[in-house]
Design a protein around this motif. Structure first.
Motif, mmCIF file in Angstrom:
data_model
loop_
_atom_site.group_PDB
_atom_site.id
_atom_site.type_symbol
_atom_site.label_atom_id
_atom_site.label_comp_id
_atom_site.label_asym_id
_atom_site.label_seq_id
_atom_site.Cartn_x
_atom_site.Cartn_y
_atom_site.Cartn_z
ATOM 1 N N ILE A 65 0.836 -1.200 0.000
ATOM 2 C CA ILE A 65 0.000 0.000 0.000
ATOM 3 C C ILE A 65 0.875 1.256 0.000
ATOM 4 O O ILE A 65 0.642 2.202 -0.764
ATOM 5 N N THR A 66 1.872 1.270 0.868
ATOM 6 C CA THR A 66 2.749 2.433 0.986
ATOM 7 C C THR A 66 3.457 2.721 -0.330
ATOM 8 O O THR A 66 3.573 3.884 -0.755
ATOM 9 N N THR A 67 3.946 1.678 -0.989
ATOM 10 C CA THR A 67 4.652 1.854 -2.256
ATOM 11 C C THR A 67 3.731 2.461 -3.307
ATOM 12 O O THR A 67 4.130 3.389 -4.037
ATOM 13 N N ARG A 68 2.518 1.958 -3.409
ATOM 14 C CA ARG A 68 1.580 2.485 -4.407
ATOM 15 C C ARG A 68 1.251 3.946 -4.131
ATOM 16 O O ARG A 68 1.201 4.768 -5.062
ATOM 17 N N GLU A 69 1.020 4.261 -2.858
ATOM 18 C CA GLU A 69 0.721 5.651 -2.510
ATOM 19 C C GLU A 69 1.924 6.552 -2.775
ATOM 20 O O GLU A 69 1.777 7.682 -3.252
ATOM 21 N N ALA A 70 3.129 6.065 -2.458
ATOM 22 C CA ALA A 70 4.338 6.858 -2.680
ATOM 23 C C ALA A 70 4.587 7.068 -4.164
ATOM 24 O O ALA A 70 5.035 8.149 -4.583
ATOM 25 N N LEU A 71 4.321 6.062 -4.979
ATOM 26 C CA LEU A 71 4.489 6.212 -6.427
ATOM 27 C C LEU A 71 3.573 7.292 -6.982
ATOM 28 O O LEU A 71 3.982 8.113 -7.814
ATOM 29 N N THR A 72 2.337 7.294 -6.520
ATOM 30 C CA THR A 72 1.395 8.320 -6.959
ATOM 31 C C THR A 72 1.893 9.706 -6.585
ATOM 32 O O THR A 72 1.894 10.637 -7.398
ATOM 33 N N ARG A 73 2.353 9.840 -5.347
ATOM 34 C CA ARG A 73 2.843 11.146 -4.882
ATOM 35 C C ARG A 73 4.160 11.516 -5.556
ATOM 36 O O ARG A 73 4.413 12.693 -5.831
ATOM 37 N N LEU A 74 5.000 10.533 -5.842
ATOM 38 C CA LEU A 74 6.290 10.809 -6.481
ATOM 39 C C LEU A 74 6.093 11.461 -7.842
ATOM 40 O O LEU A 74 6.820 12.381 -8.223
ATOM 41 N N ARG A 75 5.116 11.000 -8.583
ATOM 42 C CA ARG A 75 4.852 11.589 -9.903
ATOM 43 C C ARG A 75 4.379 13.034 -9.771
ATOM 44 O O ARG A 75 4.727 13.891 -10.589
ATOM 45 N N THR A 76 3.615 13.316 -8.726
ATOM 46 C CA THR A 76 3.195 14.693 -8.465
ATOM 47 C C THR A 76 4.379 15.554 -8.063
ATOM 48 O O THR A 76 4.522 16.700 -8.513
ATOM 49 N N LEU A 77 5.242 15.002 -7.204
ATOM 50 C CA LEU A 77 6.426 15.740 -6.762
ATOM 51 C C LEU A 77 7.343 16.083 -7.915
ATOM 52 O O LEU A 77 7.956 17.156 -7.926
ATOM 53 N N ARG A 78 7.465 15.194 -8.862
ATOM 54 C CA ARG A 78 8.331 15.467 -10.013
ATOM 55 C C ARG A 78 7.868 16.719 -10.749
ATOM 56 O O ARG A 78 8.682 17.544 -11.173
ATOM 57 N N ARG A 79 6.563 16.880 -10.885
ATOM 58 C CA ARG A 79 6.048 18.081 -11.541
ATOM 59 C C ARG A 79 6.314 19.319 -10.684
ATOM 60 O O ARG A 79 6.644 20.392 -11.193
ATOM 61 N N ARG A 80 6.189 19.157 -9.352
ATOM 62 C CA ARG A 80 6.445 20.272 -8.451
ATOM 63 C C ARG A 80 7.910 20.686 -8.474
ATOM 64 O O ARG A 80 8.242 21.881 -8.429
ATOM 65 N N LYS A 81 8.791 19.704 -8.562
ATOM 66 C CA LYS A 81 10.230 20.011 -8.550
ATOM 67 C C LYS A 81 10.667 20.752 -9.806
ATOM 68 O O LYS A 81 11.656 21.479 -9.795
#
Length: 295
Positions: A65-81
């Motif tokens: 669960i944590t990995t899936r949630e982190a992957l979703t957020r990681l893609r958002t963070l990439r746009r933010r960065k």
């Protein structure tokens, strides 16, 4: 049992038992403690709705669960960065001394390694972290990232090669970073800039993360002479205090009695090749307490 001495339900007990592990998975994937905490909240909400009678291995299920949630957020963070002002650096964590004793864990959460992981694609990063740091099986990882085990093996190999080409060179004994930082600190505090050249690599890179909130260089400063010039301007006003950050020795930089930044280093073949100064106040809020990390 919870804090009031009453029995906790099985879902809560399992989550609490693995919380430090789940935080570490999320943090290594995201480089942000604040975002890792958000991922844990989402993990808990999803976990609380699971029928535990269908779960064979709570640890594996929670990591998934944590990995899936982190992957979703990681893609958002990439746009933010992409719109981040100046260099982006991971959020530093004040860690307990025993983290440094687990060499693999300390390396995996080090500032230098987290920056290497930033060069991986999101799925590659997840696979690398789960396989190389937490030693999960390919079948488990496949379920977490939504790929076949065969595909995960290929991704893991590609990620290992990528990281191996970029990770710090040579074996670094436990005392290595501490000795280098002690020499660095003494040179800065005494104004002995010549001594700095003994610990700085000729192509050393200084990254300063102000996030557009405080003053910081908007691009990397490269080379021993330019870096020394910057440090020479810092030296008269700064007090440097050693502390343990991300499993490695680092320095807390104080100016006029206030926290100015955290300075971490990358060491290659005994020389400092990377200096990472986190000045963004939003990233310094966790320095007042140790953050537990575990494998």
């Amino acid at each position: 049992m919870n804090a009031r001495g009453t029995p906790a339900d099985p879902a809560t007990e399992a989550f609490v038992a693995h919380r430090n592990l789940l935080f570490t998975v999320a943090y290594e994937m995201l480089g942000s403690a604040a975002d890792a905490e958000d991922v844990l909240q989402e993990t808990w909400l999803r976990w609380a709705g699971v029928d535990l009678g269908t779960v064979r291995d709570p640890r594996a299920y929670l990591v998934r669960i944590t990995t899936r949630e982190a992957l979703t957020r990681l893609r958002t963070l990439r746009r933010r960065k992409e719109s981040y002002v100046g260099p982006w650096l991971p959020e530093p964590l004040l860690t307990a001394p025993d983290v440094a004793e687990d060499v693999e864990l300390a390396e995996s959460v080090s500032m230098a390694m987290l920056l290497v992981l930033e060069t991986l694609a999101p799925t590659e990063r997840a696979v690398f972290v789960l396989r190389e740091v937490f030693d999960l099986g390919y079948d488990e990882i496949a379920e977490a990232v939504g790929k076949s085990p065969a595909a995960v093996r290929q991704i893991a190999h590609r990620a290992r090669v990528h990281v191996a080409a970029r990770r710090p060179r040579g074996d670094v004994p436990a005392a290595g970073p501490r000795d280098a930082l002690d020499a660095f600190r003494e040179a800065v505090e005494t104004g002995d800039m010549r001594r700095l050249f003994d610990v700085l690599a000729p192509d050393v890179v200084l990254l300063t993360d102000g996030g557009g909130v405080v003053r910081a260089a908007l691009s990397p400063i490269v080379g021993a002479e330019p870096v020394t010039a910057v440090l020479a301007r810092l030296a008269p006003a700064a007090t440097l205090r050693p502390l343990q950050v991300n499993g490695r020795p680092a320095l807390l930089v104080e100016v006029a009695g206030r926290t100015d930044s955290v300075l971490a280093v990358r060491l290659d073949d005994g020389l400092i090749t990377g200096l990472y100064a986190v000045r963004n106040p939003e990233k310094l809020s966790r320095l007042g307490r140790e953050t537990p990390v575990s494998r």
